[in-house]
Design an enzyme around this catalytic site. Structure first.
Site, PDB file in Angstrom:
ATOM      1  N   HIS A  73       0.833  -1.204   0.000  1.00  0.00           N
ATOM      2  CA  HIS A  73       0.000   0.000   0.000  1.00  0.00           C
ATOM      3  C   HIS A  73       0.872   1.261   0.000  1.00  0.00           C
ATOM      4  O   HIS A  73       1.945   1.294   0.603  1.00  0.00           O
ATOM      5  CB  HIS A  73      -0.939   0.014   1.205  1.00  0.00           C
ATOM      6  CG  HIS A  73      -2.171  -0.816   0.983  1.00  0.00           C
ATOM      7  ND1 HIS A  73      -2.924  -1.325   2.020  1.00  0.00           N
ATOM      8  CD2 HIS A  73      -2.778  -1.236  -0.157  1.00  0.00           C
ATOM      9  CE1 HIS A  73      -3.955  -2.021   1.524  1.00  0.00           C
ATOM     10  NE2 HIS A  73      -3.880  -1.971   0.207  1.00  0.00           N
ATOM     11  N   ASP A  75       0.714   4.053   1.504  1.00  0.00           N
ATOM     12  CA  ASP A  75       1.068   4.681   2.776  1.00  0.00           C
ATOM     13  C   ASP A  75       2.151   3.897   3.522  1.00  0.00           C
ATOM     14  O   ASP A  75       2.584   4.300   4.600  1.00  0.00           O
ATOM     15  CB  ASP A  75      -0.173   4.889   3.660  1.00  0.00           C
ATOM     16  CG  ASP A  75      -0.881   3.598   4.014  1.00  0.00           C
ATOM     17  OD1 ASP A  75      -0.884   2.677   3.181  1.00  0.00           O
ATOM     18  OD2 ASP A  75      -1.451   3.507   5.122  1.00  0.00           O
ATOM     19  N   HIS A  76       2.603   2.782   2.925  1.00  0.00           N
ATOM     20  CA  HIS A  76       3.687   1.997   3.531  1.00  0.00           C
ATOM     21  C   HIS A  76       4.915   1.870   2.630  1.00  0.00           C
ATOM     22  O   HIS A  76       6.003   1.578   3.123  1.00  0.00           O
ATOM     23  CB  HIS A  76       3.182   0.606   3.915  1.00  0.00           C
ATOM     24  CG  HIS A  76       2.211   0.635   5.050  1.00  0.00           C
ATOM     25  ND1 HIS A  76       2.566   0.368   6.358  1.00  0.00           N
ATOM     26  CD2 HIS A  76       0.881   0.935   5.080  1.00  0.00           C
ATOM     27  CE1 HIS A  76       1.503   0.500   7.137  1.00  0.00           C
ATOM     28  NE2 HIS A  76       0.465   0.844   6.384  1.00  0.00           N
ATOM     29  N   HIS A 158      -4.404  -8.887   5.799  1.00  0.00           N
ATOM     30  CA  HIS A 158      -4.499  -7.526   5.236  1.00  0.00           C
ATOM     31  C   HIS A 158      -4.547  -7.513   3.711  1.00  0.00           C
ATOM     32  O   HIS A 158      -5.589  -7.259   3.125  1.00  0.00           O
ATOM     33  CB  HIS A 158      -3.367  -6.649   5.763  1.00  0.00           C
ATOM     34  CG  HIS A 158      -3.516  -5.203   5.393  1.00  0.00           C
ATOM     35  ND1 HIS A 158      -4.589  -4.450   5.814  1.00  0.00           N
ATOM     36  CD2 HIS A 158      -2.745  -4.385   4.631  1.00  0.00           C
ATOM     37  CE1 HIS A 158      -4.468  -3.226   5.340  1.00  0.00           C
ATOM     38  NE2 HIS A 158      -3.357  -3.158   4.614  1.00  0.00           N
ATOM     39  N   HIS A 396      -8.111  -4.333   8.555  1.00  0.00           N
ATOM     40  CA  HIS A 396      -7.326  -3.967   9.733  1.00  0.00           C
ATOM     41  C   HIS A 396      -7.987  -4.613  10.938  1.00  0.00           C
ATOM     42  O   HIS A 396      -9.179  -4.907  10.922  1.00  0.00           O
ATOM     43  CB  HIS A 396      -7.315  -2.444   9.936  1.00  0.00           C
ATOM     44  CG  HIS A 396      -6.618  -1.689   8.853  1.00  0.00           C
ATOM     45  ND1 HIS A 396      -5.274  -1.411   8.876  1.00  0.00           N
ATOM     46  CD2 HIS A 396      -7.086  -1.144   7.700  1.00  0.00           C
ATOM     47  CE1 HIS A 396      -4.942  -0.732   7.793  1.00  0.00           C
ATOM     48  NE2 HIS A 396      -6.031  -0.553   7.064  1.00  0.00           N
TER      49      HIS A 396
END
Length: 684
Positions: A73, A75-76, A158, A396
């Protein structure tokens, strides 16, 4: 007072450069024993350009030894190409095989759909391509070691390929969950619970104290909402990221359409420029999914859909009549999902279903508050008439899963990251309440802000393992073991010098010391003085020159006008050599030593010569029949039934039982032996 070297310090430091009391731009720095690790390197979906980066300016990238990416993802991992290509980072980077495969295409899509100028772009397609060569892969449960840092990973649920990393430095273990889910869904297994308990747990807190609705209820609500939209003649928009939850929703919709023939005429589109590539990756990595998918693949590939078509761009889309379109990106900041939303938002028959977590500052988060109008990318105001539903398929953990996970691991320290400030605070308070009355389990919960460090202390024992030749025999209590202490990373070993080449990259070398000392005195006097000191001097000949072996390791050779010392250098031999040197210098410089030498220290007396001559001498004194030799080292003298035994080596006399009171016999024998010895070893 000088500072303790980082490698010797007991302080462990954890500092979020992103995801500290926020969701987005995950980036955690771990420092311990002089090692520095970066956990994830993401961007903030609600920000653009350099503003979207973590607070990288607070660190020196060149000091980072290891970078671990939990999943694909943005954001990672969205800042990874920038970090690998545009900074001084020289460490090693690891992610799972599936993550690396998807990272390539997902970030390529991000570069293409970003609605900012080329100058503001963090990196180009070329940077992304070149970053691939710097990324190494790791299998689940495979143990690797970099710069003394041991690490391995577990399934995190996830998304496909998502990993939780266990890191061990100097015996201290830390588990970083990244984003994880303890609920198995249609294609992914639940996150594993490690069988090793960590000292520190860095855990996501996205949903705080919320409890997810049951999977069956959520799927039914989702399908019914989609059905209602198309039933009223509307178009259903489901904004998703190209990979991750999209595949789960496609499996649900394809099955629902299969079971409802009345919907077969209504098309479902998977609208992403990555659609084909993404599905190829999912079809490849089925072995990283759950048992249900792995069994089904033997019959047919569940990711080959019957009722879903790929839609590469708006140019290929006939927008006529009801339809369902799953389009990326998930937060509608730009791209196909944003275009379709702006096109459809003014028609009340249409509907948008937000199916994942939305970050503050994004359009998806904004429309959940049901505003009357929205602003398009061109700045135009449009009324928002389409229905907006939020049905979270975000994989999550909720509070129940998070608390059960912590309960299973019982880590002494829990660090909360990846959560909005209020949600994180509520989760922290709930966890503290859960353990405040528990005397058996003590857990400290931390929720640092971005750039705020959590400092913990871990005093590890230093244990040295004896290996090789020294470990051949079991040691006894009180036995002293002598060897070389070798430190490699955080492991200590005690080795014999002969084993160095077997267990290390070190080469074994010896240094032979030679020292010449002026000496003009008698060599046998030197031998005598050294014998008085050590009690053990061996007389030798080296190249036809008189020599002595002292302390078994120091050789003293007579040369004209001097003596030469030779020995193999080591701490004990060096000390012995210093002692011998002192004796030589003292004998050379002090004439009194030579005059006061009462012992006659000529050449070494041959024992058999001395024995024979003493026997003759005593026979002359006491008579031939009174003297006899025992065991080559004892001379026996018997007079008037009284016997005295002379030790030839020590020249001491002992009287046998019944003869003790005859002191005169003992004195006569002892005096004769001493006089003969002095006569045979005259002073030079």
């Amino acid at each position: 007072m000088s500072a303790i070297p980082a490698e010797e310090s007991d302080q462990l430091l954890i500092r979020p450069l992103g995801a500290g009391q926020e969701v987005g731009r995950s980036c955690i720095i771990l420092e311990f024993k002089g090692r520095k690790i970066m956990l994830d390197c993401g961007i903030h979906p609600g920000l653009e350009g350099m503003d979207a980066l973590p607070y990288i300016d607070l660190i020196d990238p060149a000091e980072i030894d290891l970078l671990l990416i939990s999943h694909f993802h943005l954001d990672h991992c969205g800042a990874l190409p920038w970090f690998l290509q545009k900074t001084s980072f020289k460490g090693r980077t690891f992610m799972t095989h599936a993550t690396k495969a998807i990272y390539r295409w997902l970030l390529s899509d991000y570069v293409k759909v970003s609605n900012i100028s080329a100058d503001d772009m963090l990196y180009t397609e070329t940077d992304l391509e070149e970053s691939m060569d710097k990324i190494e892969t790791i299998n689940f449960h495979e143990v690797k070691e970099v710069a003394g840092i041991k690490f391995w990973c577990y399934h995190a649920g996830h998304v496909l390929g998502a990993a939780m990393f266990m890191i061990e430095i100097a015996g201290v273990k830390l588990l970083y969950t990244g984003d994880f889910s303890r609920q198995e869904d249609r294609h992914l297994m639940a996150a594993e619970i490690p069988n090793i308990k960590p000292d520190i747990l860095i855990i996501e807190s996205t949903y705080g104290t919320h409890i997810h609705e049951k999977r069956e209820e959520r799927e039914a609500r989702f399908c019914n909402t989609v059905h209602d939209i198309v039933n009223r003649g509307g178009r259903g928009l489901i904004p998703v990221f190209a990979l991750g939850r999209a595949q789960e929703l496609l499996l649900i919709l394809d099955e629902y359409w299969q079971n409802h023939p009345e919907l077969h005429d209504i098309p479902i589109y998977y609208a992403s420029s990555l659609a084909k590539k993404c599905m190829a990756v999912y079809q490849t990595y089925v072995n990283a999914m759950n048992d249900k998918i792995r069994k089904q693949i033997n019959i047919n590939n569940p990711f080959v859909f019957k009722h879903i078509s790929n839609l590469k761009s708006m140019d290929h889309f006939d927008d006529i009549g009801p339809s369902v379109v799953m389009a990326s990106p998930g937060m509608m900041q730009s791209g196909l999902s944003r275009e379709l939303f702006e096109s459809w938002c003014t028609d009340k028959r249409n509907g948008v279903i937000i199916a994942g977590y939305c970050v503050e500052g994004t359009l998806a988060k904004h429309i959940m508050s049901e505003p009357e109008e929205i602003t398009t990318m061109s700045g135009q105001k449009l009324p928002l008439k389409m229905s907006v539903d939020y049905i979270s398929f975000s994989a999550h953990t909720d509070y129940q899963q998070t608390s059960e996970f912590i309960r299973a691991l019982k880590p002494p320290h829990v660090i909360l990251v990846h959560g909005e400030q209020n949600e994180m605070a509520r989760l922290k308070a709930a966890l503290i309440r859960e353990y405040e009355d528990n005397d058996e389990v003590h857990i400290e919960v931390h929720n640092p802000r971005n750039t705020e460090a959590v400092t913990l202390n871990f005093r590890g024992e230093k244990l040295a393992k004896v290996m090789g030749f020294l470990a051949d025999k079991k040691p006894e209590q009180g036995q002293r073991v002598s060897g070389i202490l070798v430190k490699r990373n955080f492991n200590y070993h005690i080795l014999s010098p002969c084993d160095l080449s077997n267990y290390t990259d070190l080469a074994m070398s010896t240094v032979k010391q030679t020292q010449a000392i002026p000496y003009t005195g008698p060599f046998n006097l030197l031998c005598y003085q050294l014998q008085k000191l050590t009690g053990d001097v061996e007389e030798l000949e080296i190249q036809e020159k008189p020599a002595l072996k002292v302390f078994k390791n120091i050789t003293v050779i007579q040369e004209p006008g001097m003596v030469v010392l030779e020995w193999l250098a080591n701490p004990s031999n060096d000390m012995y050599a210093d002692t011998v040197t002192t004796v030589i210098l003292e004998v050379q410089s002090n004439p009194k030593i030579r005059k006061g030498a009462v012992q006659k220290v000529s050449k070494k007396l041959e024992m058999h010569v001395y024995s024979k001559r003493l026997e003759i001498m005593l026979q002359d004194i006491f008579g031939e029949d009174c003297v006899s030799v025992k065991d080559d080292s004892i001379l026996s003298v018997t007079v008037d039934g009284k016997t005295a035994n002379l030790n030839l080596e020590t020249r001491t006399v002992e009287c046998e039982e019944g003869s003790e009171d005859d002191e005169s016999l003992r004195e006569m024998v002892e005096l004769a032996a001493q006089r003969l010895y002095e006569a045979l070893t005259p002073v030079h």
